[in-house]
Design a protein around this motif. Sequence first.
Motif, PDB file in Angstrom:
ATOM      1  N   SER A   1      -1.729   3.187  16.701  1.00 33.10           N
ATOM      2  CA  SER A   1      -1.382   1.895  16.122  1.00 33.10           C
ATOM      3  C   SER A   1      -1.236   2.097  14.620  1.00 33.10           C
ATOM      4  CB  SER A   1      -2.464   0.850  16.418  1.00 33.10           C
ATOM      5  OG  SER A   1      -2.535   0.579  17.795  1.00 33.10           O
ATOM      6  N   TYR A   2      -0.496   1.201  13.976  1.00 37.68           N
ATOM      7  CA  TYR A   2      -0.218   1.334  12.546  1.00 37.68           C
ATOM      8  C   TYR A   2      -0.592   0.032  11.846  1.00 37.68           C
ATOM      9  CZ  TYR A   2       2.588   5.386  13.954  1.00 37.68           C
ATOM     10  OH  TYR A   2       3.010   6.577  14.478  1.00 37.68           O
ATOM     11  N   VAL A   3      -1.600   0.108  10.990  1.00 35.56           N
ATOM     12  CA  VAL A   3      -1.987  -1.047  10.185  1.00 35.56           C
ATOM     13  C   VAL A   3      -1.036  -1.126   8.992  1.00 35.56           C
ATOM     14  CG1 VAL A   3      -3.787  -2.091   8.761  1.00 35.56           C
ATOM     15  CG2 VAL A   3      -4.404  -0.873  10.869  1.00 35.56           C
ATOM     16  N   LEU A   4      -0.464  -2.295   8.790  1.00 34.65           N
ATOM     17  CA  LEU A   4       0.426  -2.521   7.655  1.00 34.65           C
ATOM     18  C   LEU A   4      -0.364  -3.189   6.536  1.00 34.65           C
ATOM     19  CD1 LEU A   4       3.325  -2.408   6.503  1.00 34.65           C
ATOM     20  CD2 LEU A   4       3.662  -4.708   7.460  1.00 34.65           C
ATOM     21  N   ASP A   5      -0.501  -2.478   5.400  1.00 35.51           N
ATOM     22  CA  ASP A   5      -1.196  -3.010   4.237  1.00 35.51           C
ATOM     23  C   ASP A   5      -0.187  -3.436   3.189  1.00 35.51           C
ATOM     24  OD1 ASP A   5      -3.747  -2.455   5.260  1.00 35.51           O
ATOM     25  OD2 ASP A   5      -3.749  -0.421   4.424  1.00 35.51           O
ATOM     26  N   GLU A   6      -0.504  -4.524   2.497  1.00 36.65           N
ATOM     27  CA  GLU A   6       0.335  -5.022   1.400  1.00 36.65           C
ATOM     28  C   GLU A   6      -0.493  -5.040   0.128  1.00 36.65           C
ATOM     29  OE1 GLU A   6       3.364  -8.749   0.528  1.00 36.65           O
ATOM     30  OE2 GLU A   6       1.564  -9.104   1.725  1.00 36.65           O
ATOM     31  N   ALA A   7       0.102  -4.591  -0.978  1.00 34.63           N
ATOM     32  CA  ALA A   7      -0.575  -4.602  -2.275  1.00 34.63           C
ATOM     33  C   ALA A   7      -0.493  -6.000  -2.866  1.00 34.63           C
ATOM     34  CB  ALA A   7       0.068  -3.591  -3.213  1.00 34.63           C
ATOM     35  N   THR A   8      -1.642  -6.573  -3.134  1.00 34.44           N
ATOM     36  CA  THR A   8      -1.720  -7.911  -3.712  1.00 34.44           C
ATOM     37  C   THR A   8      -2.710  -7.887  -4.863  1.00 34.44           C
ATOM     38  OG1 THR A   8      -1.292  -8.890  -1.544  1.00 34.44           O
ATOM     39  CG2 THR A   8      -2.166 -10.345  -3.248  1.00 34.44           C
ATOM     40  N   ALA A   9      -2.231  -8.220  -6.067  1.00 36.21           N
ATOM     41  CA  ALA A   9      -3.083  -8.257  -7.263  1.00 36.21           C
ATOM     42  C   ALA A   9      -3.851  -6.947  -7.444  1.00 36.21           C
ATOM     43  CB  ALA A   9      -4.051  -9.444  -7.183  1.00 36.21           C
ATOM     44  N   GLY A  10      -3.150  -5.853  -7.176  1.00 33.66           N
ATOM     45  CA  GLY A  10      -3.756  -4.548  -7.405  1.00 33.66           C
ATOM     46  C   GLY A  10      -4.588  -4.017  -6.263  1.00 33.66           C
TER      47      GLY A  10
END
Length: 466
Positions: free
Chosen positions: A119-128
Amino acid sequence: MTLDISVISTSSLGDRSYLASDGRIGIVVDPQRDIDRVLYLAGAKGVRVTHVVETHIHNDYVSGGLELARITGAHYLVAAADEVGFDRMPVSDGDEVAVSDTLRLRVVATPGHTFHHLSYVLDEATAGDWRPVGVFTGGSLLFGTTGRTDLLGKQHAHDLAHRQYASAQRLADLLPDGAQVWPTHGFGSFCSAGQSDAPESTIGREKQVNQVLRLAADDFVTETLAGLDAYPAYYAHMGVANFAGPEPVDLTPVSRADAAELRKRIADGQWVVDLRHRKAYAASHLAGTVSLGLDGPMSTWLGWLIDWGVPITLLAETPEQVADAQRELVRIGIDRPAAQATGGTDQWAVDREQVRELRNADFAALAAARGGTVPGGLPAPDVVLDVRMTNEWRDGHVDGAVHIPLPDLPRRMDEVPAGVVWVHCGSGYRATAAASLLANAGREVVVIDDKFGQAEAAGVAMAPGA
């Protein structure tokens, strides 16, 4: 940039692919073989595909991942533990893959559906800071269910079911309740142990409704294995193709067959498939053809019924319908039909002797016929044949009916008792397919083109579920 997740549905096979992007860079997850759909979507969004991701080596369709990566120049992420016959970017549990300044993928081993499933966790950069937005779960954690665990052989099903349980628990522990779940299977695919109970979901919702996160491990395994039904025979060829590396597709039109050629192909025992709606087929069709309308899961049933490699000719009203069928078929590895013909029965028949009809009835007619009053023009039933799957039969069936699942019918035709056969399924699609096979074998048949759920209300005596 705003994160965008686009769903690319393949309803005929019950699967989803995904295009995730930050507005510039795109990730494609578990693409089907007809990648033009993906390329069109990416182009429409102005997105450059840089990563193509496989959650597992698929059993229910031929992947388009290798070709999509070749055309776009994208990195092709495939489990390092899978021994494949092509170049890829091998990934394993714990790997982190930077996609853009704002997106990254974290690889999580989630064995169960297959031994090396990821499985692939999708991370998003938010406020560093990086925050998990969701997880592409393939055939692991699905909406209200999980992927089935017997596709690699029944001898592995018990072990893989335990691993499936552990994998789901791991995802639930790893991710916050608000994280989205983006599965590939569960929307009609025979790769799932059950069908999705919602159009979308989160980790928190799955904790509330999914048995894999509510039951003890042994109870989940027992319940899951008991609920598994048969799966399509063509699955045996999908993994082989995907491990080797699928060839590019050719969706150009195939040669046209005239009436004389159609008659010869039928006489030679080839499959000539009528793609029109079953009601059009019943009204008038070419003797020796099989009804598998484009309005239903044509490719699934065709791939399940045929002897693999037999020549297939497609009949449809328009060239566009033939093209749609070709697209459906390449997804399961049937690359080039032998021929096509368009129009209608009058154009396909050498003479009127080749034209046939199928008589239709409903469950009210069956109840009346069993009560001694046969509706006008219909022959009385000697046999009621149920061609639904085994789990459907166990849930309840017509009292006194004979049960032969549609995929088994070609090799079990001699088990259908003598006399007039009234055949039904859950709605009429499979029953019409079965009736065409029976008629081709010389049987007198009536199609019950009706919803099974209305049978009891129509007065048909029912046997209790198992």
